[in-house]
Scaffold this motif. Structure first.
Motif, short mmCIF file in Angstrom:
data_model
loop_
_atom_site.label_atom_id
_atom_site.label_comp_id
_atom_site.label_asym_id
_atom_site.label_seq_id
_atom_site.Cartn_x
_atom_site.Cartn_y
_atom_site.Cartn_z
N PRO A 124 0.84 -1.21 0.00
CA PRO A 124 0.00 0.00 0.00
C PRO A 124 0.87 1.25 0.00
O PRO A 124 2.04 1.24 0.39
CB PRO A 124 -0.79 -0.14 1.31
CG PRO A 124 -0.75 -1.60 1.64
CD PRO A 124 0.56 -2.10 1.12
N ALA A 125 0.29 2.35 -0.44
CA ALA A 125 1.06 3.59 -0.60
C ALA A 125 1.59 4.11 0.74
O ALA A 125 2.57 4.86 0.76
CB ALA A 125 0.20 4.65 -1.27
N HIS A 126 0.95 3.73 1.84
CA HIS A 126 1.36 4.28 3.14
C HIS A 126 2.40 3.41 3.84
O HIS A 126 2.73 3.66 5.00
CB HIS A 126 0.13 4.41 4.05
CG HIS A 126 -0.53 3.10 4.34
ND1 HIS A 126 -1.51 2.58 3.52
CD2 HIS A 126 -0.36 2.20 5.33
CE1 HIS A 126 -1.91 1.41 4.00
NE2 HIS A 126 -1.22 1.16 5.10
N VAL A 127 2.94 2.39 3.15
CA VAL A 127 3.87 1.45 3.78
C VAL A 127 5.25 1.55 3.13
O VAL A 127 5.36 1.62 1.90
CB VAL A 127 3.34 0.00 3.69
CG1 VAL A 127 4.38 -0.98 4.21
CG2 VAL A 127 2.05 -0.13 4.48
N LYS A 128 6.29 1.54 3.95
CA LYS A 128 7.68 1.49 3.47
C LYS A 128 8.41 0.37 4.23
O LYS A 128 8.23 0.21 5.44
CB LYS A 128 8.41 2.82 3.71
CG LYS A 128 7.77 4.03 3.07
CD LYS A 128 7.87 3.99 1.56
CE LYS A 128 7.27 5.26 0.95
NZ LYS A 128 7.25 5.20 -0.53
N PHE A 129 9.23 -0.37 3.48
CA PHE A 129 10.04 -1.44 4.08
C PHE A 129 11.51 -1.02 4.07
O PHE A 129 12.01 -0.53 3.03
CB PHE A 129 9.88 -2.75 3.30
CG PHE A 129 8.54 -3.41 3.50
CD1 PHE A 129 8.30 -4.20 4.61
CD2 PHE A 129 7.52 -3.24 2.57
CE1 PHE A 129 7.08 -4.82 4.79
CE2 PHE A 129 6.29 -3.85 2.74
CZ PHE A 129 6.07 -4.64 3.85
N LEU A 130 12.18 -1.22 5.19
CA LEU A 130 13.61 -0.92 5.31
C LEU A 130 14.31 -2.19 5.81
O LEU A 130 14.06 -2.63 6.94
CB LEU A 130 13.86 0.24 6.28
CG LEU A 130 13.16 1.57 5.94
CD1 LEU A 130 13.40 2.58 7.05
CD2 LEU A 130 13.65 2.12 4.62
N PHE A 131 15.16 -2.76 4.96
CA PHE A 131 15.87 -3.99 5.31
C PHE A 131 17.34 -3.67 5.56
O PHE A 131 17.94 -2.86 4.85
CB PHE A 131 15.77 -5.03 4.19
CG PHE A 131 14.35 -5.43 3.86
CD1 PHE A 131 13.41 -5.56 4.87
CD2 PHE A 131 13.97 -5.69 2.56
CE1 PHE A 131 12.11 -5.94 4.59
CE2 PHE A 131 12.68 -6.07 2.27
CZ PHE A 131 11.74 -6.19 3.28
N ALA A 132 17.94 -4.35 6.53
CA ALA A 132 19.38 -4.20 6.82
C ALA A 132 19.99 -5.59 6.91
O ALA A 132 19.39 -6.51 7.49
CB ALA A 132 19.60 -3.44 8.13
N THR A 133 21.18 -5.76 6.33
CA THR A 133 21.83 -7.06 6.34
C THR A 133 23.33 -6.90 6.17
O THR A 133 23.80 -5.95 5.54
CB THR A 133 21.28 -7.98 5.23
OG1 THR A 133 21.96 -9.23 5.27
CG2 THR A 133 21.50 -7.35 3.86
N THR A 134 24.06 -7.85 6.73
CA THR A 134 25.51 -7.92 6.52
C THR A 134 25.88 -8.96 5.47
O THR A 134 27.02 -9.02 5.05
CB THR A 134 26.23 -8.27 7.84
OG1 THR A 134 25.67 -9.49 8.36
CG2 THR A 134 26.07 -7.17 8.86
N GLU A 135 24.93 -9.80 5.07
CA GLU A 135 25.21 -10.89 4.12
C GLU A 135 24.18 -10.84 3.01
O GLU A 135 23.23 -11.64 2.98
CB GLU A 135 25.19 -12.24 4.84
CG GLU A 135 26.21 -12.33 5.96
CD GLU A 135 26.25 -13.71 6.60
OE1 GLU A 135 26.28 -14.70 5.85
OE2 GLU A 135 26.26 -13.79 7.83
N VAL A 136 24.37 -9.91 2.10
CA VAL A 136 23.39 -9.70 1.04
C VAL A 136 23.33 -10.89 0.08
O VAL A 136 22.32 -11.11 -0.60
CB VAL A 136 23.74 -8.40 0.28
CG1 VAL A 136 25.01 -8.57 -0.53
CG2 VAL A 136 22.60 -7.96 -0.61
#
Length: 559
Positions: free
Chosen positions: A157-169
């Motif tokens: 949905p337009a009101h949602v943002k995902f932020l992912f963080a990783t050391t092993e892409v």
């Protein structure tokens, strides 16, 4: 009743960046995000990757603040410079905003955890502009969890943002990577870390030597969090004062001046002095691995100085002067040989049962190598002796060789001139031409070589899965029917034939694999037997006849 004291916060948490201006070493990413926010071109999912301690989770929280900031007056929009004083900024910084969910994928790995997110994204945010999900260590999610997230991640949905963080892409599925805007956070340069640590100790009211901060920055290896943890320990170790000697003692590092002195003794070939220097470092508690690491850094620094590379700001003035002096006097062959010997010694010390003894033996090997001429010098000496009509004597070769190499390390000392030798003219030696390696005549012989010389698995792969496109030793081109480790195959062929091979794969026309050829030959033989008169008569008399075995030479079959 007295108030309880405020609990101490470690430096890595206390000085976590609260604005993008405080985020060091990631200027390219900040510029891209700023342009995206100003032009309203925000992606729905961001992937932040990099080594530990470069600011991945901190950046994710800063992005959450930047997207939800409303300004001090409550009328602002998304900005790359969040105010930090509005309710959303304060709530996100304190980790209590209801619309910003931070999840640790290392402890929430299953599909049930992702299902909760999928069901929650359908509802609008409570008070913020965007509902944001920060998933740390996202590579720890299970395969089912990744698959469950795909559709929502592609069309949220337009009101949602995902932020992912990783050391092993590399552990993240490509289907997830293709749905995210990726930012690779770089290691923070040592000079930036040094300046950052200087700011931190100034804020903490602690005295610190610049060399000590440079040592900590080097030990941090580009990680701000690692460096701040080491700095925190150093402040406690030095009782509110940080100096270089204490940092070396705390980290088990060898004194850089002592390392330079040991490096000079190695170049001079002074074995007793080398052993004495190593013994002194051992008594001070320096780990042999750390000692070799310091020698490797010294050799690397001298080589870079010889190339004319930019000056490392983390180096002291004494180190720069010493490196420049060695660079002007040492040749590349000497430095490269020194590097290889030190690297081999470092590996041996790491895996040795007796590290100290292994270190001494490795350094003595370097001392011995310092008394040997390089190949070019040896050829020049042999050529000069042959031109003078003097046969080179094996018994007296070590002295002039040592003098030649010593002069290469210390050009200010002239090598002693060899005494004239009167000898009868002898014919020049016949040059010995090494025999040309014999390579397998055909593809089948290549397979047999691998099978007979200890590489049965590679031989089996060639036999079963490699269709020959071209065989022109030392070149081999195949069309694999299943994946084959061509690099490993090339290495094995180089070791077995003493020749550098070029092994590659191509699509297109290729001969059948050896397995396919053998099966085709067996089928042809079976057809010959099946159509022989005796078998044909048996088939006519007994329609259900089956061919279970045969001997082709005798044309006989057992039905």
């Amino acid at each position: 009743m007295a108030e309880s004291a405020v609990p101490y916060r470690v430096l890595a948490r206390k000085y976590r960046p609260q604005t993008f201006a405080e985020l060091i070493g990631q200027d390219a990413m900040v510029t891209t995000l700023g342009n995206a926010i100003r032009r309203d071109r925000l992606a729905h999912a961001f992937l932040l990757t990099g080594v530990r301690g470069v600011g991945k989770t901190s950046t994710a929280r800063l992005i959450a603040k930047a997207l939800n900031c409303i300004g001090p007056d409550g009328q602002g929009g998304p900005t790359i410079d969040p105010c930090g004083v509005c309710d959303p900024c304060r709530a996100i910084a304190e980790g209590r905003h209801i619309d910003v969910t931070e999840m640790d994928a290392a402890s929430h790995t299953g599909i049930d955890d992702i299902r909760e997110i999928i069901e929650a994204v359908r509802y609008a945010s409570v008070s913020a502009r965007y509902k944001i999900y920060i998933i740390d260590e996202v590579h720890m999610l299970s395969k089912a969890a990744f698959n469950g997230l795909l559709k929502t991640l592609e069309e949220p949905p337009a009101h949602v943002k995902f932020l992912f963080a990783t050391t092993e892409v590399n552990k993240i599925p490509v289907t997830v990577l293709s749905r995210c805007q990726r930012f690779d956070l770089r290691r923070i340069p040592a000079d930036l870390l040094t300046r950052h640590f200087a700011h931190v100790v100034e804020q903490e009211g602690v005295e610190a030597e610049p060399e000590a901060l440079a040592l900590i920055a080097r030990a941090a290896e580009g990680s701000a969090r690692d460096g701040l943890s080491i700095l925190d320990q150093a402040i406690a170790h030095g009782q509110d004062r940080v100096d270089a000697a204490q940092v070396r003692d705390m980290l088990g590092l060898s004194d850089r001046g002592a390392v330079r002195a040991l490096f000079a003794k190695l170049l001079a070939g002074d074995a007793p002095a080398v052993l004495a220097a190593v013994g002194r470092q051992h008594e001070l508690g320096v780990d042999p691995t750390a000692l070799f690491r310091g020698l490797l850094e010294t050799c690397h620094g001298v080589t870079r100085a010889k190339v004319g590379d930019h000056v490392d700001p983390a180096l002291s003035a004494e180190e720069r002067e010493a490196f420049a002096d060695w660079a002007s006097r040492l040749g590349y062959p000497v430095l490269h040989r020194m590097w290889q010997l030190l690297l081999k010694g470092h590996e041996e010390v790491q895996s040795a049962i007796l590290p100290m003894e292994a270190a001494e033996m490795a350094l003595l090997r370097i001392v011995h190598a310092s008394t040997l001429p390089d190949p070019g010098e040896l050829i020049r000496r042999l050529t000069g002796m042959e031109a003078a009509g003097v046969a080179p004597a094996a018994t007296s070769a070590s002295a002039p060789a040592a003098a030649a190499v010593s002069s290469a390390y210390e050009p200010s000392v002239a090598p002693p001139a060899p005494a004239p030798v009167a000898a009868a003219p002898v014919p020049p030696p016949t040059p010995v031409v090494p025999p040309k390696p014999v390579l397998p005549a055909d593809f089948r012989a290549l397979h047999d070589l691998l099978e007979d010389r200890g590489e049965p698995l590679l031989a089996q792969e060639l036999h079963d899965f490699a269709g020959l496109v071209r065989y022109a030793p030392p070149e081999l081109v195949v069309r694999p029917t299943r994946p084959i480790d061509l690099r490993k195959l090339a290495g094995a062929l180089r070791r077995l034939t003493d020749t550098v091979w070029t092994v590659s794969a191509e699509e297109g026309d290729a001969a059948p694999t050896m397995l396919e050829q053998e099966r085709a030959m067996q089928a042809a033989e079976r057809a010959v037997v099946w159509d022989s008169p005796v078998v044909r008569a048996a088939r006519e008399a007994f329609p259900d006849t089956e061919l279970l075995g045969y001997t082709l030479d005798q044309r006989s079959a057992h039905a």
